[in-house]
Design a protein around this motif. Structure first.
Motif, PDB file in Angstrom:
ATOM      1  N   GLN A 170       0.829  -1.207   0.000  1.00 17.52           N
ATOM      2  CA  GLN A 170       0.000   0.000   0.000  1.00 17.52           C
ATOM      3  C   GLN A 170       0.866   1.261   0.000  1.00 17.52           C
ATOM      4  O   GLN A 170       0.546   2.245  -0.673  1.00 17.52           O
ATOM      5  N   ARG A 171       1.948   1.243   0.740  1.00 20.53           N
ATOM      6  CA  ARG A 171       2.843   2.399   0.769  1.00 20.53           C
ATOM      7  C   ARG A 171       3.456   2.639  -0.612  1.00 20.53           C
ATOM      8  O   ARG A 171       3.537   3.774  -1.093  1.00 20.53           O
ATOM      9  N   LEU A 172       3.871   1.552  -1.249  1.00 18.26           N
ATOM     10  CA  LEU A 172       4.425   1.655  -2.599  1.00 18.26           C
ATOM     11  C   LEU A 172       3.365   2.165  -3.574  1.00 18.26           C
ATOM     12  O   LEU A 172       3.650   2.983  -4.455  1.00 18.26           O
ATOM     13  N   ALA A 173       2.116   1.703  -3.421  1.00 16.64           N
ATOM     14  CA  ALA A 173       1.029   2.162  -4.282  1.00 16.64           C
ATOM     15  C   ALA A 173       0.770   3.659  -4.099  1.00 16.64           C
ATOM     16  O   ALA A 173       0.533   4.384  -5.067  1.00 16.64           O
ATOM     17  N   VAL A 174       0.810   4.127  -2.860  1.00 13.45           N
ATOM     18  CA  VAL A 174       0.613   5.554  -2.582  1.00 13.45           C
ATOM     19  C   VAL A 174       1.679   6.391  -3.273  1.00 13.45           C
ATOM     20  O   VAL A 174       1.387   7.358  -3.988  1.00 13.45           O
ATOM     21  N   PHE A 175       2.938   6.029  -3.077  1.00  9.51           N
ATOM     22  CA  PHE A 175       4.029   6.825  -3.633  1.00  9.51           C
ATOM     23  C   PHE A 175       4.094   6.739  -5.152  1.00  9.51           C
ATOM     24  O   PHE A 175       4.591   7.655  -5.808  1.00  9.51           O
ATOM     25  N   SER A 176       3.593   5.636  -5.732  1.00  7.19           N
ATOM     26  CA  SER A 176       3.671   5.474  -7.188  1.00  7.19           C
ATOM     27  C   SER A 176       2.834   6.511  -7.930  1.00  7.19           C
ATOM     28  O   SER A 176       3.133   6.839  -9.086  1.00  7.19           O
ATOM     29  N   LEU A 177       1.790   7.039  -7.293  1.00  2.00           N
ATOM     30  CA  LEU A 177       0.893   7.995  -7.962  1.00  2.00           C
ATOM     31  C   LEU A 177       0.846   9.365  -7.299  1.00  2.00           C
ATOM     32  O   LEU A 177       0.215  10.283  -7.829  1.00  2.00           O
ATOM     33  N   LEU A 178       1.499   9.510  -6.162  1.00  3.98           N
ATOM     34  CA  LEU A 178       1.384  10.750  -5.398  1.00  3.98           C
ATOM     35  C   LEU A 178       1.961  11.950  -6.147  1.00  3.98           C
ATOM     36  O   LEU A 178       1.491  13.079  -5.991  1.00  3.98           O
TER      37      LEU A 178
END
Length: 502
Positions: free
Chosen positions: A302-310
Motif C-alpha cells: 500500500q505504501r508503494l502504491a501511494v508513492f507510485s501515484l502521489l
C-alpha cells in the motif's frame, strides 16, 4: 519486502507508465483526423470489448494457478488439458457475446443516440472490434500461461512491444487518411503480434504443452466452475461499474458525452494502471505467507502504491486548465474536460488504492468483501442516474465513489490486520494533504492561456512549482522517520560516489 516482489512490481509499473505515455499521445492525433462523434464510437466499442473481456476474466485466475501447479509437477498433459478446456470455454462464451451484439445492434445504436449517417460505420466498428478481441480472449491465453510459468517479466515485455506497435500503426494510418479504421487495424495487428510472441515463448519454455481440441476435458472444468466463477462474478460486476460513468453519460446526454467522459477520465484512469503491477505481484506472494508477514507485506504494498501515484495524480488537478489546452488544443467543444478532470481524479485515486487490498484478500481466497464494495458503487451510480446535467452527475459520482472506497479500504484493512490509525497515516493523510495543495494551487494560479504553446509553457512552470511544494509536504508531513533516514543515506552515498569519480 522480498526482492522478487520489488522486481516484478517495479517492472510492471514501468511498463504501465510507458503505456500511459502512449495512450496520452494518441487522442490529440486522433482528434486531428477524426471528429468527436467518431471518437465516441471508438469509446463505445471499447466499452463493449471490456464487457467481452470480463465475461471470461475468471479464466485467467485459474490458468495462472493451475498451470503453475502443473509445471511444478512437470505434468504437461494436465496443463494442456487445463489450457484447452479454458480456451474452449472462452470461445463458447465469447462467441455468444458477439452474437448478442450483432442481434441487438439496432438497439445499441438507438441507446447511444448515434446519428443515422454513422450507423453503418458504428455497426462495423462495434462488431469487428468484438471479434478481434474474441481472438485475443482465446488464443491470448498463451500470455496467461507465461504468468503461470513465472515468466511475468517476459509477458510484460511482449505487452510493451505490442502496444508500441499499435500506436505507431495507428499514427501512420491516421496520417494516411484511414480515419477511425486506423485504430481498428492497429488494434488487430497489436493482438496478432502479442499472441504470436506469447505462443513462441511458451513453446520455447515448455515444448510439451499444447492447445488442441483432443485435450478438452470435463474433469478440468471443475476449477473454472469453482474459483473461476467466483472471481468471474466479482470481476464482471467491477467492469460494469468501471465504465458506468461513460455509459450513463452517453445514455443520458448522447454519444458525444461518452467521448467527453472518456477523454476527461483518460488521464487519471490510465495513470492508475501504473499501480496494477503492485497488485499483480502481491497476490502470489501473499498466498504463502503467515498472518504477521502477510500484514507487513500488505502495508509495504500500500505504501508503494501511494508513492507510485502521489507525484502524478494531484498534479493532474493542479495543472488541469493548462494540461487540457496543451494536450488537446483549443477546442471549445472540449472545454468541459477540465471540470471532469477536477472531479474524477481524486475518485479514481482512492479507487485504485483498493487494488492491493483486493489482491491481498484474494491471495487468502477471501473475495466476499469485494461484492460489498461493488454494491456500494452500484448504489452511487443508481443515484447518479437522477442527474439533470453533466456537472451534477460528476458530483454524485466522484463523492460517492470516494466514500465507497474509504469504507472498503477501512473494512479490508481491518481484515488484513491494519488498524484504522495506521491506515490513515499510510493512505488517507498523504492523499488529503496533496489534494488540498492541488485544489488550492489550481484556484490561485493566474492562468493566462491564450494558445496551445502558451499553455505548454505555463504547464511546465506550474508543474515545476507544484512539484517543489509537494516535495516539501512529502518530507515534513508524509515520510516516516526511517524513510527520511533511508533517503538521506542514499543521497549521501550518491554524493560520495560523485566525489570519488571527480
Amino acid at each position: 519486502m522480498s526482492t522478487a516482489f520489488h522486481r516484478v512490481a517495479l517492472e510492471s509499473m514501468l511498463a504501465r507508465a510507458l503505456y500511459l505515455i502512449s495512450r496520452l499521445a494518441l487522442p490529440p492525433l486522433v482528434l486531428t483526423y477524426v471528429g468527436l462523434a467518431e471518437y465516441g464510437l471508438w469509446s463505445i466499442a471499447f466499452i463493449l470489448v471490456g464487457y467481452l473481456g470480463i465475461s471470461v476474466s475468471g479464466l485467467a485466475t485459474v490458468y495462472v494457478r493451475e498451470i503453475a501447479l502443473a509445471r511444478d509437477r512437470d505434468d504437461a498433459l494436465d496443463a494442456s488439458k487445463m489450457l484447452s478446456t479454458g480456451v474452449g470455454l472462452a470461445l463458447l462464451v465469447g462467441s455468444l457475446f458477439c452474437a448478442l451484439v450483432a442481434f441487438f445492434m439496432p438497439m445499441l445504436l438507438s441507446w447511444f443516440k448515434i446519428s443515422p449517417q454513422l450507423h453503418s460505420l458504428a455497426s462495423n466498428l462495434l462488431l469487428l472490434t468484438c471479434l478481434i478481441f474474441l481472438a485475443d480472449l482465446t488464443l491470448g491465453a498463451w500470455g496467461y500461461v507465461l504468468n503461470g510459468l513465472k515468466l511475468i517479466h517476459e509477458q510484460q515485455r511482449i505487452w510493451v512491444v505490442s502496444f508500441i506497435l499499435e500506436w505507431c500503426i495507428a499514427a501512420a494510418l491516421l496520417v494516411l487518411g484511414y480515419g477511425i479504421s486506423a485504430l481498428l487495424w492497429a488494434f488487430t495487428l497489436r493482438y496478432a503480434l502479442s499472441i504470436s510472441l506469447s505462443w513462441w515463448r511458451v513453446k520455447r519454455a515448455w515444448p510439451a504443452l499444447s492447445l488442441h481440441p483432443k485435450h478438452l476435458s470435463k474433469q478440468h472444468l471443475q476449477p473454472f466452475l469453482n474459483l473461476g466463477v467466483r472471481a468471474q462474478l466479482s470481476d464482471s460486476w467491477a467492469l460494469l461499474l468501471h465504465s458506468a460513468d461513460r455509459l450513463i453519460a452517453g445514455l443520458s446526454f448522447g454519444a458525444a458525452y461518452t467521448g467527453l467522459m472518456d477523454l476527461g477520465s483518460k488521464l487519471p484512469a490510465t495513470a492508475t494502471s501504473i499501480t496494477s503491477g503492485i497488485s499483480q505481484a502481491l497476490m502470489p506472494h501473499a498466498a504463502s505467507l503467515d498472518a504477521a508477514s502477510f500484514s507487513r507485506l500488505y502495508q509495504q504494498a500500500q505504501r508503494l502504491a501511494v508513492f507510485s501515484l502521489l507525484g502524478l495524480m494531484p498534479l493532474l488537478v493542479a495543472t488541469a486548465p493548462a494540461l487540457n489546452l496543451a494536450w488537446l488544443g483549443p477546442r471549445p467543444e472540449l472545454a468541459q474536460i477540465v471540470t471532469i478532470l477536477l472531479w474524477v481524479t481524486p475518485a479514481w485515486h482512492l479507487h485504485i488504492q483498493t487494488g492491493p487490498a483486493s489482491s491481498a484478500l484474494r491471495g487468502k481466497d477471501q473475495i466476499g468483501l469485494e461484492f460489498f464494495y461493488h454494491g456500494l458503487r452500484t448504489m452511487v451510480f443508481l443515484v447518479s442516474l437522477q442527474a439533470n446535467n453533466l456537472l451534477e452527475f460528476l458530483q454524485i459520482f466522484s463523492i460517492g465513489q470516494g466514500l465507497a472506497s474509504l469504507v472498503y479500504l477501512t473494512l479490508a484493512s481491518k481484515t488484513l490486520q491494519l488498524a484504522p490509525k495506521q491506515l490513515f497515516k499510510l493512505i488517507f493523510k498523504p492523499l488529503a494533504l496533496n489534494y488540498l495543495l492541488a485544489y488550492s494551487f489550481v484556484s490561485l494560479w493566474p492562468w493566462q492561456l491564450s494558445s496551445r504553446s502558451s499553455a505548454l509553457i505555463e504547464l511546465l512552470l506550474a508543474s515545476a512549482l507544484f512539484m517543489g511544494l509537494q516535495l516539501l509536504i512529502l518530507w515534513w508531513f508524509i515520510l516516516h522517520a526511517d524513510e527520511r533516514k533511508w533517503l538521506k543515506q542514499k543521497l549521501c552515498f550518491t554524493r560520495s560516489l560523485e566525489a570519488h569519480h571527480a
